[in-house]
Scaffold this motif. Structure first.
Motif, PDB file in Angstrom:
ATOM      1  N   GLY A 127    -120.010  19.772  44.638  1.00 26.24           N
ATOM      2  CA  GLY A 127    -120.501  20.130  43.318  1.00 26.24           C
ATOM      3  C   GLY A 127    -119.715  21.171  42.560  1.00 26.24           C
ATOM      4  O   GLY A 127    -120.168  21.668  41.522  1.00 26.24           O
ATOM      5  N   LEU A 128    -118.513  21.519  43.026  1.00 22.08           N
ATOM      6  CA  LEU A 128    -117.718  22.529  42.332  1.00 22.08           C
ATOM      7  C   LEU A 128    -116.898  21.893  41.207  1.00 22.08           C
ATOM      8  O   LEU A 128    -116.339  20.803  41.371  1.00 22.08           O
ATOM      9  CB  LEU A 128    -116.754  23.208  43.310  1.00 22.08           C
ATOM     10  N   ASN A 129    -116.814  22.592  40.073  1.00 17.75           N
ATOM     11  CA  ASN A 129    -115.870  22.160  39.053  1.00 17.75           C
ATOM     12  C   ASN A 129    -114.500  22.758  39.379  1.00 17.75           C
ATOM     13  O   ASN A 129    -114.352  23.489  40.370  1.00 17.75           O
ATOM     14  CB  ASN A 129    -116.339  22.537  37.645  1.00 17.75           C
ATOM     15  N   HIS A 130    -113.509  22.474  38.554  1.00 19.33           N
ATOM     16  CA  HIS A 130    -112.148  22.884  38.882  1.00 19.33           C
ATOM     17  C   HIS A 130    -112.016  24.398  39.014  1.00 19.33           C
ATOM     18  O   HIS A 130    -111.414  24.908  39.986  1.00 19.33           O
ATOM     19  CB  HIS A 130    -111.175  22.365  37.816  1.00 19.33           C
ATOM     20  N   ASP A 131    -112.576  25.143  38.073  1.00 17.84           N
ATOM     21  CA  ASP A 131    -112.479  26.601  38.130  1.00 17.84           C
ATOM     22  C   ASP A 131    -113.206  27.158  39.344  1.00 17.84           C
ATOM     23  O   ASP A 131    -112.717  28.090  40.002  1.00 17.84           O
ATOM     24  CB  ASP A 131    -113.048  27.223  36.852  1.00 17.84           C
ATOM     25  N   GLN A 132    -114.370  26.609  39.651  1.00 17.29           N
ATOM     26  CA  GLN A 132    -115.125  27.053  40.824  1.00 17.29           C
ATOM     27  C   GLN A 132    -114.367  26.732  42.109  1.00 17.29           C
ATOM     28  O   GLN A 132    -114.371  27.509  43.062  1.00 17.29           O
ATOM     29  CB  GLN A 132    -116.503  26.389  40.847  1.00 17.29           C
ATOM     30  N   PHE A 133    -113.696  25.585  42.111  1.00 26.35           N
ATOM     31  CA  PHE A 133    -112.895  25.193  43.266  1.00 26.35           C
ATOM     32  C   PHE A 133    -111.765  26.193  43.498  1.00 26.35           C
ATOM     33  O   PHE A 133    -111.553  26.677  44.618  1.00 26.35           O
ATOM     34  CB  PHE A 133    -112.331  23.784  43.041  1.00 26.35           C
ATOM     35  N   LEU A 134    -111.026  26.519  42.450  1.00 20.02           N
ATOM     36  CA  LEU A 134    -109.930  27.476  42.571  1.00 20.02           C
ATOM     37  C   LEU A 134    -110.429  28.820  43.082  1.00 20.02           C
ATOM     38  O   LEU A 134    -109.800  29.449  43.943  1.00 20.02           O
ATOM     39  CB  LEU A 134    -109.244  27.670  41.216  1.00 20.02           C
ATOM     40  N   ASP A 135    -111.572  29.258  42.563  1.00 19.27           N
ATOM     41  CA  ASP A 135    -112.141  30.544  42.971  1.00 19.27           C
ATOM     42  C   ASP A 135    -112.566  30.507  44.440  1.00 19.27           C
ATOM     43  O   ASP A 135    -112.295  31.448  45.197  1.00 19.27           O
ATOM     44  CB  ASP A 135    -113.344  30.881  42.084  1.00 19.27           C
ATOM     45  N   ALA A 136    -113.189  29.405  44.852  1.00 21.09           N
ATOM     46  CA  ALA A 136    -113.667  29.292  46.229  1.00 21.09           C
ATOM     47  C   ALA A 136    -112.506  29.271  47.217  1.00 21.09           C
ATOM     48  O   ALA A 136    -112.548  29.914  48.273  1.00 21.09           O
ATOM     49  CB  ALA A 136    -114.518  28.030  46.387  1.00 21.09           C
ATOM     50  N   VAL A 137    -111.447  28.553  46.885  1.00 20.33           N
ATOM     51  CA  VAL A 137    -110.293  28.491  47.780  1.00 20.33           C
ATOM     52  C   VAL A 137    -109.618  29.851  47.881  1.00 20.33           C
ATOM     53  O   VAL A 137    -109.241  30.291  48.973  1.00 20.33           O
ATOM     54  CB  VAL A 137    -109.286  27.426  47.298  1.00 20.33           C
ATOM     55  N   SER A 138    -109.487  30.535  46.762  1.00 21.39           N
ATOM     56  CA  SER A 138    -108.800  31.831  46.754  1.00 21.39           C
ATOM     57  C   SER A 138    -109.553  32.887  47.555  1.00 21.39           C
ATOM     58  O   SER A 138    -108.951  33.846  48.042  1.00 21.39           O
ATOM     59  CB  SER A 138    -108.605  32.318  45.317  1.00 21.39           C
ATOM     60  N   LYS A 139    -110.854  32.694  47.741  1.00 14.97           N
ATOM     61  CA  LYS A 139    -111.668  33.668  48.477  1.00 14.97           C
ATOM     62  C   LYS A 139    -111.804  33.333  49.963  1.00 14.97           C
ATOM     63  O   LYS A 139    -112.452  34.070  50.703  1.00 14.97           O
ATOM     64  CB  LYS A 139    -113.061  33.764  47.850  1.00 14.97           C
ATOM     65  N   GLN A 140    -111.196  32.248  50.397  1.00 20.95           N
ATOM     66  CA  GLN A 140    -111.401  31.806  51.776  1.00 20.95           C
ATOM     67  C   GLN A 140    -110.570  32.551  52.807  1.00 20.95           C
ATOM     68  O   GLN A 140    -110.810  32.437  54.003  1.00 20.95           O
ATOM     69  CB  GLN A 140    -111.136  30.300  51.900  1.00 20.95           C
ATOM     70  N   GLY A 141    -109.557  33.260  52.396  1.00 16.54           N
ATOM     71  CA  GLY A 141    -108.739  33.964  53.382  1.00 16.54           C
ATOM     72  C   GLY A 141    -107.518  33.171  53.794  1.00 16.54           C
ATOM     73  O   GLY A 141    -107.038  32.300  53.063  1.00 16.54           O
TER      74      GLY A 141
END
Length: 369
Positions: free
Chosen positions: A79-93
């Motif tokens: 359910g992530l949009n593109h911006d949410q996807f980028l943010d989630a990946v960048s926070k994963q470590g």
């Protein structure tokens, strides 16, 4: 690649998910080789110590390093949009396929990296670009990338991850050579466009596809021919994109680099036998007939025929790169090595045009952890 079905279920859950299977990863690598500049091809060959991209394409799975098991995938909620996807990946470590690609590329660019470090980093990059394009490697943690979603296909039990790993490709029934011919269809404009995309965008594409795949199946479902026909073109696309983009990354890294001089074969003396032993890549074993060698590869099949046990390395029969024949005390190793990566030492012989090593002592085999 891991064995399908049971082995995928066991090893895949414990050491990280596996993508594309043996044929798929080799197809990605073979397509990449077609799109390398001549200078890049020379640099790659040097860092791989004479091995081909295709033959090392499954090394990262066979290596089974627990420290890097999480490098093969990316877990995200739906359910992530593109911006949410980028943010989630960048926070994963730093322990996912995205960060791993950046890490090994940085090592390959670093002039202080040793040849051994560059060899390993290059083998990881070759494999991980393929992983990034397998949709079920950018998927949900709760079902372990589709491994727990049980399905039926071709009259056999499987799961959503294994279906995309290799079952749909196997159903197509093409040889490795034919896969490359049919999958690599991109024209010059398409190649330029794909190679301009960043690794983050490759993963976003996989995420969009895996979102669709989750919506299209239910656990226990029987996968029919209509599903195969609907999605085999997606597999063609993702493998072609992976190969073209891998070539693009390698050309960026190495096109302006002078190929280093690296010895292809190392030598050591076995203190017990006084034999001079050459450390020989599995793909070069056919050229070592008559020599005492040490080589390493994944066991794809084990067959007990009574007087001996036949162990096929590098691929399943009849495409194996080497057959190890276990006799005497060595036969006790048969139950321990199926599906594992092993090192063997012995004299290479020719048997009906295929290289073999006959082993009678268990200490001539070691299981790689």
């Amino acid at each position: 690649m891991r064995k399908q079905l049971a082995i995928v279920a066991v090893i895949g859950l414990s050491l990280g998910l596996i993508s594309w299977g043996f044929k798929g990863h080799r197809a990605v690598a073979t397509i990449a080789e077609k799109h390398l500049t001549s200078n890049t091809a020379n640099v790659v060959k040097a860092y791989l110590k004479g091995e081909t991209i295709t033959n090392v394409s499954t090394w990262a799975d066979e290596n089974r390093d627990k420290a890097t098991s999480s490098w093969h995938y990316l877990n995200l909620p739906l359910g992530l949009n593109h911006d949410q996807f980028l943010d989630a990946v960048s926070k994963q470590g730093n322990d996912n396929v995205y960060s791993a690609i950046l890490k090994v590329e940085a090592m390959l660019k670093d002039n202080t990296s040793t040849p051994v470090q560059k060899n390993e980093a290059l083998k990881y990059l070759i494999h991980l670009v393929g992983d990034a394009h397998q949709p079920m490697h950018v998927s949900r943690k709760e079902d372990k990338g589709g491994n727990t979603i049980q399905l039926q296909f071709d009259g056999k039990g499987t799961n959503l991850h294994a279906l995309w790993d290799s079952r749909l490709i196997e159903h197509e029934g093409l040889s490795e050579a034919d896969i490359v011919k049919q999958y690599d269809w991109a024209n010059d404009a398409q190649i330029k466009k794909w190679q301009a995309d960043s690794p983050m965008e490759w993963l976003w594409e996989s995420y969009q596809i895996s979102t669709e795949l989750y919506a299209d199946v239910k656990s226990g479902q029987t996968i029919d021919e209509a599903y195969y026909k609907k999605y085999i073109k997606t597999i063609h696309l993702r493998i072609d994109q992976a190969g073209v983009r891998l070539a693009g990354e390698l050309n960026k890294l190495f096109n302006e680099v002078t190929a280093p001089k690296i010895d292809v074969t190392a030598m050591f003396v076995n203190k017990a036998t006084k034999d001079i032993v050459s450390v020989t890549p599995l793909n070069a074993i056919g050229k070592a007939v008559g020599n005492v060698v040490s080589t390493t590869g994944k066991v794809f099949s084990v067959k007990d025929i009574g007087s001996m046990v036949l162990v096929n390395l590098g691929a399943a029969y009849p495409n194996q790169l080497l057959t190890v024949v276990l006799k005497g005390d060595a036969k006790q190793m048969a139950s321990q090595i199926e599906g594992k990566t092993i090192s063997v030492e012995g004299t290479v012989i020719d048997y009906k045009g295929k290289p073999e090593i006959v082993i009678t002592e268990a200490n001539k085999i070691s299981i790689k952890e």
